[in-house]
Design a protein around this motif. Structure first.
Motif, mmCIF file in Angstrom:
data_model
loop_
_atom_site.group_PDB
_atom_site.id
_atom_site.type_symbol
_atom_site.label_atom_id
_atom_site.label_comp_id
_atom_site.label_asym_id
_atom_site.label_seq_id
_atom_site.Cartn_x
_atom_site.Cartn_y
_atom_site.Cartn_z
ATOM 1 N N GLY A 242 0.822 -1.212 0.000
ATOM 2 C CA GLY A 242 0.000 0.000 0.000
ATOM 3 C C GLY A 242 0.852 1.256 0.000
ATOM 4 O O GLY A 242 0.563 2.221 -0.719
ATOM 5 N N ASN A 243 1.914 1.255 0.789
ATOM 6 C CA ASN A 243 2.833 2.398 0.809
ATOM 7 C C ASN A 243 3.511 2.573 -0.552
ATOM 8 O O ASN A 243 3.675 3.694 -1.047
ATOM 9 C CB ASN A 243 3.892 2.204 1.889
ATOM 10 N N TYR A 244 3.921 1.472 -1.143
ATOM 11 C CA TYR A 244 4.562 1.509 -2.468
ATOM 12 C C TYR A 244 3.621 2.129 -3.489
ATOM 13 O O TYR A 244 4.013 3.016 -4.265
ATOM 14 C CB TYR A 244 4.945 0.086 -2.877
ATOM 15 N N ASP A 251 -1.468 11.213 -6.163
ATOM 16 C CA ASP A 251 -2.747 11.928 -6.208
ATOM 17 C C ASP A 251 -3.944 10.995 -6.026
ATOM 18 O O ASP A 251 -5.088 11.457 -6.034
ATOM 19 C CB ASP A 251 -2.897 12.676 -7.543
ATOM 20 N N SER A 252 -3.697 9.711 -5.866
ATOM 21 C CA SER A 252 -4.771 8.724 -5.755
ATOM 22 C C SER A 252 -4.732 8.021 -4.406
ATOM 23 O O SER A 252 -3.663 7.859 -3.806
ATOM 24 C CB SER A 252 -4.646 7.676 -6.881
ATOM 25 N N ALA A 253 -5.910 7.625 -3.922
ATOM 26 C CA ALA A 253 -5.991 6.723 -2.767
ATOM 27 C C ALA A 253 -5.787 5.293 -3.256
ATOM 28 O O ALA A 253 -6.000 4.986 -4.433
ATOM 29 C CB ALA A 253 -7.343 6.858 -2.089
ATOM 30 N N HIS A 254 -5.372 4.424 -2.353
ATOM 31 C CA HIS A 254 -5.127 3.026 -2.714
ATOM 32 C C HIS A 254 -5.655 2.103 -1.626
ATOM 33 O O HIS A 254 -5.437 2.342 -0.435
ATOM 34 C CB HIS A 254 -3.631 2.769 -2.919
ATOM 35 N N THR A 264 -14.651 -12.266 4.318
ATOM 36 C CA THR A 264 -14.201 -10.904 4.630
ATOM 37 C C THR A 264 -12.835 -10.638 4.018
ATOM 38 O O THR A 264 -12.109 -11.556 3.621
ATOM 39 C CB THR A 264 -14.106 -10.666 6.153
ATOM 40 N N TYR A 265 -12.498 -9.340 3.963
ATOM 41 C CA TYR A 265 -11.175 -8.894 3.555
ATOM 42 C C TYR A 265 -10.498 -8.161 4.717
ATOM 43 O O TYR A 265 -11.166 -7.450 5.489
ATOM 44 C CB TYR A 265 -11.249 -7.885 2.404
ATOM 45 N N THR A 266 -9.198 -8.300 4.817
ATOM 46 C CA THR A 266 -8.403 -7.351 5.578
ATOM 47 C C THR A 266 -8.038 -6.220 4.622
ATOM 48 O O THR A 266 -7.588 -6.473 3.504
ATOM 49 C CB THR A 266 -7.123 -7.998 6.125
ATOM 50 N N VAL A 267 -8.258 -4.984 5.056
ATOM 51 C CA VAL A 267 -8.089 -3.826 4.173
ATOM 52 C C VAL A 267 -6.964 -2.938 4.677
ATOM 53 O O VAL A 267 -6.902 -2.605 5.865
ATOM 54 C CB VAL A 267 -9.389 -2.998 4.097
ATOM 55 N N SER A 268 -6.070 -2.540 3.773
ATOM 56 C CA SER A 268 -5.107 -1.473 4.026
ATOM 57 C C SER A 268 -5.477 -0.313 3.117
ATOM 58 O O SER A 268 -5.531 -0.483 1.893
ATOM 59 C CB SER A 268 -3.672 -1.926 3.727
#
Length: 318
Positions: A242-244, A251-254, A264-268
């Motif tokens: 996610g950091n990468y 300019d975008s969210a990830h 379910t998902y684990t979300v970053s």
């Protein structure tokens, strides 16, 4: 009894590292994977105990914190996540800074007046405060190569913290902390061929090769989402990936989703680097979610809520 209670990521480990290099004590270490943040609940606190709490949300630990203070414990608390209302108590020292461009290790660095400043820079890199860390490195007179080395070390320590359980990790965070405690200077870690640096470097490269082969499952003007399979390597790489991504498209969210194999998902979630706000507020709208302005997560997002999550993120950053 002394307890050192800290997040298992780069920021938590290095925040404690600085404190104990400056002030060594015998303590019981309480930590876990990065998302294991309700750590105060794991301590059976007694009157007179001393608790050092680093890099875990006060808001998420409020009940246990109030309980510890009520029985007569002395608490030193430093953090940069959502805190809620900070209790006023004679036995609580709270150093909370919610600025999106700081981290707990930098709060400790200020408290210690820069005694182990190179470690604090390493933590800032690990917490993806790249612009801030670069400025600090330049001010410290580091060469480009030295700056890149601290960036890599911070990233690798942070990478080690991600997983659904400690068995997913290459080092238990407490063991990694103790291994690093031998090195007052982060460059000594890199110079030692037997240090954790080289094992983590090799593992990180293998996991990154796998994740870079995955295509996005959603892409729009202000959000890209990637879905990773249910596997230990996915859980290890999710946060640093996610950091990468955030650094590749500032300019975008990830969003990085890791399948939990239970619906379910684990979300970053990473806010746009050029607009570092809102990630914690967005994730807190979902059960098991939380974090800070620039980076946050959800431990178990129902797959049926994925469309709502995507819509919420897109609307926030429009």
């Amino acid at each position: 009894m002394n307890y050192d209670i800290f997040n298992g990521d780069a920021d938590g480990i290095i925040a404690l590292l600085q404190l104990r290099l400056a002030n060594p004590i015998v303590s019981e270490l309480v930590t876990g994977v990065k998302r294991d943040i309700q750590l105060l609940e794991k301590v059976a606190v007694r009157s007179g105990d001393s608790l050092t709490v680093l890099d875990i949300s006060m808001e998420k630990n409020r009940g246990a914190l109030l309980g510890a203070l009520e029985v007569g414990a002395i608490v030193y608390y430093a953090d940069h996540h959502r805190c809620g209302e900070i209790p006023v108590h004679q036995h609580l020292q709270a150093y909370i800074d919610l600025d999106a461009n700081t981290c707990t290790a930098l709060i400790i660095d200020k408290f210690l007046e820069g005694q182990f400043h190179l470690w604090a820079i390493t933590a800032a890199f690990g917490d993806n405060l790249i612009a801030k860390a670069n400025k600090l490195a330049e001010k410290a007179g580091l060469s480009q190569k030295q700056t890149e080395q601290l960036n890599e070390l911070g990233t690798l320590i942070n990478y080690n913290g991600y997983g659904s359980k400690t068995q997913d990790l290459h080092f238990h965070p407490a063991d990694l902390y103790l291994a690093l405690l031998k090195y007052p200077n982060p460059f000594d870690v890199i110079a030692d061929a037997d240090s954790p640096f080289y094992q983590l470097q090799s593992a990180y490269r293998q996991d990154m090769d796998k994740v870079l082969a995955i295509e996005s499952c959603h892409r729009s003007a202000n959000l890209s989402v990637f879905e990773l399979p249910d596997s230990a390597w996915s859980r290890r790489i999710s946060g640093v990936y996610g950091n990468y991504l955030a650094n590749q498209e500032p300019d975008s969210a990830h969003g990085v989703l890791t399948d939990n194999n239970d619906g379910t998902y684990t979300v970053s979630l990473r806010a746009p680097l050029n607009n570092k706000q809102g990630a914690g507020d967005i994730c807190s709208q979902f059960d098991t979610g939380g974090g800070r302005a620039a980076a946050a997560g959800i431990n178990a997002l129902a797959k049926t809520d994925l469309d709502r999550f995507i819509k919420t993120v897109k609307e926030f950053y429009t």
